[in-house]
Motif scaffolding. Structure first.
Motif, PDB file in Angstrom:
ATOM      1  N   MET A   1       0.856  -1.195   0.000  1.00 34.10           N
ATOM      2  CA  MET A   1       0.000   0.000   0.000  1.00 34.10           C
ATOM      3  C   MET A   1       0.884   1.234   0.000  1.00 34.10           C
ATOM      4  O   MET A   1       1.898   1.285   0.699  1.00 34.10           O
ATOM      5  CB  MET A   1      -0.898  -0.018   1.231  1.00 34.10           C
ATOM      6  N   ALA A 173      -2.457   1.054  -4.096  1.00 32.40           N
ATOM      7  CA  ALA A 173      -1.801  -0.162  -3.635  1.00 32.40           C
ATOM      8  C   ALA A 173      -1.306  -0.935  -4.841  1.00 32.40           C
ATOM      9  O   ALA A 173      -1.948  -0.942  -5.906  1.00 32.40           O
ATOM     10  CB  ALA A 173      -2.765  -1.016  -2.807  1.00 32.40           C
ATOM     11  N   THR A 272      -2.016  -6.338   0.492  1.00 34.55           N
ATOM     12  CA  THR A 272      -2.970  -5.305   0.885  1.00 34.55           C
ATOM     13  C   THR A 272      -4.351  -5.928   1.043  1.00 34.55           C
ATOM     14  O   THR A 272      -4.813  -6.661   0.155  1.00 34.55           O
ATOM     15  CB  THR A 272      -3.033  -4.183  -0.158  1.00 34.55           C
ATOM     16  N   GLY A 285      -5.421  -2.126   5.711  1.00 39.11           N
ATOM     17  CA  GLY A 285      -4.319  -2.521   6.572  1.00 39.11           C
ATOM     18  C   GLY A 285      -4.810  -3.152   7.845  1.00 39.11           C
ATOM     19  O   GLY A 285      -5.944  -2.952   8.289  1.00 39.11           O
TER      20      GLY A 285
END
Length: 956
Positions: A1, A173, A272, A285
């Motif tokens: 990310m 990402a 991600t 996250g």
């Protein structure tokens, strides 16, 4: 990310917090100012005794107190003003921060547009070579806006914190590590669709293949070209709610986009993971989570974008249709002869997914072909030429082939009857000829159309023979870089070629930036075989697909036949059978007119002139000099010399340029017509040249007939070693001959390296000039030639005539006869002789030895010798006696009376140079030129002109 690579606006002034203004110092009490009036008033009272003066003492403290109060008021006013200015500065700073945030945000979204902007754009970008970062949504991210300065209060600290955060910025990402989406299924699928659309927009089909479950939730991608076109890199969708999809890489690179209700349903190891909570909130996250407004794409709008991408894929030839054949032979295609219609040049050149690929130059009207080395570009050009030749006869289509690779690219089709010329790597001197030839062809076609009242070639009747001319240029880039002037000609052809029937096929490894816009605008047919740069593919066919063609498939390409539809194709190969069939099919048809003649031959003789001139025939009454190339009229013309009207001819050129060979060819023609005696070659030792010029000069003066042709080779070097007086006389006689031959119906031809040393009279008397090779361009221009036609390595006989490049005749140089030596000097023939010698003593001995009965008097033997010589000369010649007086120039000058008697009574012999001759002979006219002053002498009999004689040979 990662956050996007924000753009930092260039040229902006760095930002800084405005400094807090310092507190003004409180005003102090002015003690001195207060005490001064008191002291002054007391002193006045003490002096004057007036109590009224004591009133002034009260004013000092009052003024001091007032001043202190006024200072405090000004301090409060300054504090309020400074605070207001700082508030205004902070407001401007907040506005500037907001503006820079807007610019930064817009730049970030431009670099990472997100699914929403991608679907609104409609046309896929297809620029990347692998999936890059995709936008997950809008989040508050660190900003690159920085403010210098330390905060002084909480407001300053809040301002610095707000400047360092960029709201509604795209959060991206990388797909490379894998993406996972969890949460309510509808939201997770919408977010996955958004990510998939971004990947398919960035990478073209054939670069990455997309694999997805066959469930209803993923039916919307069925029409995407990435699904049907194979590629080594893969983007695989894993849906926990669907049947299991293999995650094995199979040796290829695989990117994952996974969808599940929870993180436990996702494949392990994803870089991600996005947790969708509702339409306006997602968390990215697992550790320090980032809240984000997610990018979502509905099924309907994603399906609409896929439909538009499928159309773009079909236009770019990347729709995954039927596989192209690896090899196509031209003989396998339909090459049936065309009808007599002039409006079409449609021929098959290869195979596309939907069948044979046909190209029609008549509607093109020009073509642009790109392809890197090894892509099959030259083979494609040969195929196109062979197909045109097989379908159309030479009276309907002709070819001019230009190969700037310096090789034999067009050898397979060079022998076709349609081919009017094959040009390989033009020499610098040929560039101007190429320009003139092409422009002349355009003028010729304009004249033909105007003569029959036709608007264009397609409307010509069957009786007018004017085939379409296809100019094929391989490596057009190399030609334009070397000869920029040809670019303007090509642009002219591109603009006017359609109606005149002249078509261009321009091939280059990288046409982008090389071919002018006014040329490409007229190139309706675009073909790109494999290229190395995506920009080159886009510039030619409007898509990057040609940059993705494998090097292992030569002949594979992308073509736009002129209808705006781009297709993939496999070029056919012009096999021997197809080329041979095309040549045999039209063997009986008359050859087309040649717009570009071959260069002149490197040597030319009288016997080969007819083959070089073709239909042109020289005038039999003129003297043929050679053949000139006239590209402006697309012909070769004989170079003819008519002495009666053209005057004397000068042949100028450096040694070894063919001057002597041309003079020999001219002399041979005159000798054949007038006999050997009709040609006078002035050659041999300088005495022979002197005598020949003297005889011609006398003949002119007497009006006697001259030879039909006088030839003088090496005019400038002929007089170089002559004494000054003789050289001037020789040049004057040449000038007299040049000016007088026209009246006597004779001709003179001279050769020289340059005429600058021969005087203006000789140059003005010459009528025509042949210019052969000169050492430098400046020498050629000074001689009156065209500097653009100068060639440093020109072959003998190559030159120019009246501004045209020419090749002049050559013939073997005739052998010169051995000149007869002059008659010997015989002392006994003259009874009284005066000799002026450079070596009087030696010559006196030689005379005495040759004529023992002669009385030899040497002037240098003292006064007695002078007296004896005077006595001998006074007596005059006597029969039966021989008296010879010998002296040098000084002796005869000293005895001037004796020299005067010698001139009137004796024969004079001079053995020496011009100084000795003038000392004794004192003749106004120069004597005959001697070859060697030691072996020859002058003999001047009384009342007779001087004669050249051989000096006495000594027999030791």
């Amino acid at each position: 990310m990662s956050d996007p690579s924000h753009w930092s606006p260039p040229g902006l002034i760095p930002l800084a917090l405005p400094p807090r203004p310092p507190e003004p110092a409180p005003p102090g009490f002015p003690w001195i100012a207060s005490a001064a009036p008191v002291v002054g008033a007391t002193a006045i009272w003490a002096v004057t005794g007036s109590t009224f003066a004591l009133l002034f003492a009260v004013l000092g403290p009052l003024v001091a107190v007032a001043s202190m109060l006024d200072g405090r008021r000004e301090s409060r006013r300054e504090r309020r003003r400074s605070a207001g200015e700082r508030r205004a500065a902070l407001e401007r700073l907040r506005q500037e921060i907001a503006l820079r945030h807007d610019l930064e945000r817009e730049a970030a979204w431009r670099l990472a547009p997100g699914a929403r902007r991608v679907m609104e754009r409609g046309i896929p970008a297809w620029r990347a070579t692998e999936p890059g970062p995709v936008v997950l949504g809008a989040a508050t991210l660190p900003s690159r806006v920085r403010i210098d300065g330390m905060p002084s209060d909480d407001d300053d600290a809040d301002l610095l914190r707000s400047a360092g955060r960029l709201a509604e910025a795209p959060l991206t990402a990388e797909v490379d590590g894998g993406l996972g989406f969890t949460g309510p299924r509808s939201l997770a699928l919408a977010a996955a669709r958004a990510a998939l659309v971004q990947c398919a927009d960035a990478v073209p089909p054939g670069t990455i293949a997309i694999e997805a479950p066959g469930t209803e939730a993923w039916q919307w991608i069925a029409g995407l070209p990435h699904v049907t076109v194979p590629a080594r890199a893969r983007l695989r969708v894993v849906d926990a709610a669907a049947a299991a999809v293999s995650r094995e890489a199979d040796g290829d690179r695989v990117h994952l986009i996974a969808v599940g209700a929870t993180a436990d349903e996702l494949p392990p190891g994803l870089a991600t993971v996005v947790e969708l909570r509702h339409r306006a909130l997602a968390v990215v996250g697992r550790g320090t989570a980032i809240p984000v407004v997610p990018e979502l794409a509905g099924t309907v709008e994603a399906g609409a974008w896929v439909a538009r991408a499928a159309i773009a894929g079909r236009r770019a030839g990347m729709d995954g249709a039927a596989a192209l054949p690896a090899r196509v032979e031209l003989s396998e295609l339909d090459l049936a002869p065309a009808a007599g219609d002039r409006s079409s040049l449609r021929v098959p050149v290869g195979a596309s997914e939907s069948g044979p690929l046909h190209l029609d130059l008549a509607t093109g009207p020009h073509a642009l072909v790109a392809g890197t080395s090894g892509s099959g570009k030259s083979e494609f050009l040969v195929t196109w030429v062979a197909a045109l030749a097989a379908v159309h006869p030479p009276d309907r289509v002709a070819f001019l082939l230009v190969d700037f690779k310096g090789g034999a690219a067009f050898d397979p089709v060079a022998a076709l009857p349609h081919v009017t010329g094959v040009v390989t790597d033009l020499a610098e001197s040929e560039a101007g000829r190429a320009v003139a030839s092409i422009r002349a062809e355009l003028r010729h076609r304009e004249h033909v159309l105007a003569s029959v009242g036709a608007r264009d070639l397609a409307s010509l009747g069957p009786d007018t023979v004017l085939p379409r001319l296809v100019v094929v240029i391989d490596e057009f880039q190399a030609m334009v870089e070397r000869f920029p002037e040809l670019g303007a000609v090509i642009a002219d052809v591109a603009a006017r070629g359609r109606s005149l029937g002249v078509h261009l096929i321009l091939a280059s490894q990288r046409p982008n930036g090389v071919v002018r816009e006014n040329v490409t605008a007229n190139c309706g047919i675009r073909v790109s075989l494999r290229v190395l740069q995506r920009a080159d593919s886009t510039a030619v066919v409007g898509t990057e697909a040609a940059a993705s063609i494998e090097a292992s498939t030569p002949g594979r390409g992308i073509a736009d036949a002129g209808d705006g539809r781009v297709v993939r194709f496999q070029s056919a190969l012009a096999d021997d059978a197809a080329v041979r069939s095309a040549a045999d099919r039209h063997a009986e048809v008359a050859l087309p007119r040649r717009p570009w003649l071959d260069p002149l031959p490197r040597s030319l003789t009288l016997g080969s002139v007819g083959a070089v001139l073709g239909p042109e025939r020289p005038d039999p009454d003129a003297i043929l000099l050679g053949v000139a190339d006239d590209p402006d009229r697309q012909r070769r013309v004989p170079i003819e010399w008519r002495p009666a009207s053209d005057g004397p001819l000068a042949v100028l050129g450096a040694p070894g340029s063919g001057r002597t060979a041309l003079l020999a060819a001219i002399a041979n023609q005159v000798a054949e017509r007038r006999g050997p005696d009709g040609v006078l070659r002035i050659e041999g030792p300088r005495s022979a040249v002197w005598d020949a010029l003297d005889q011609l000069d006398r003949a002119l003066a007497d009006g006697r007939r001259l030879p039909a042709l006088v030839v003088l080779d090496g005019l400038d070097s002929c007089f170089a070693a002559w004494p000054d007086e003789a050289r001037l006389t020789g040049i004057a006689r040449v000038e007299s001959i040049l000016r007088g031959v026209r009246d006597l119906r004779s001709a003179v031809v001279v050769s020289a390296a340059r005429l600058t040393g021969l005087g203006a009279g000789v140059r003005d008397a010459l009528g025509s000039t042949v210019l052969l090779r000169h050492p430098t361009r400046a020498d050629l221009v000074q001689a009156g030639g065209e500097g653009t036609l100068w060639e440093p390595d020109a072959v003998p006989g190559s030159g120019q005539w009246h501004g045209l490049r020419a090749q002049f005749l050559a013939a073997p140089r005739p052998s010169a006869g051995t000149p007869r030596p002059p008659l010997p000097y015989e002392p006994a023939r003259h009874p009284l002789t005066a000799v002026c010698s450079r070596t009087p003593r030696a010559d006196a001995a030689a005379i005495a030895a040759a004529c023992s009965e002669a009385e030899v008097v040497l002037l240098g033997d003292g006064p007695e010798a002078a007296a004896r010589a005077t006595a001998a000369l006074q007596r005059g010649p006597e029969p039966g006696s021989t008296r010879i007086v010998v002296g040098d120039a000084e002796s005869w000058t000293t005895n001037w009376a004796l020299a005067a008697q010698a001139r009137g009574r004796a024969a004079i012999v001079v053995h020496g140079g011009a100084g000795e001759y003038r000392a004794l002979a004192r003749d106004a006219a120069p004597p005959p030129l001697l070859d060697d002053h030691r072996r020859q002498c002058w003999v001047v009999p009384p009342e007779a002109p001087p004669e050249r004689r051989s000096w006495i040979r000594r027999h030791d």
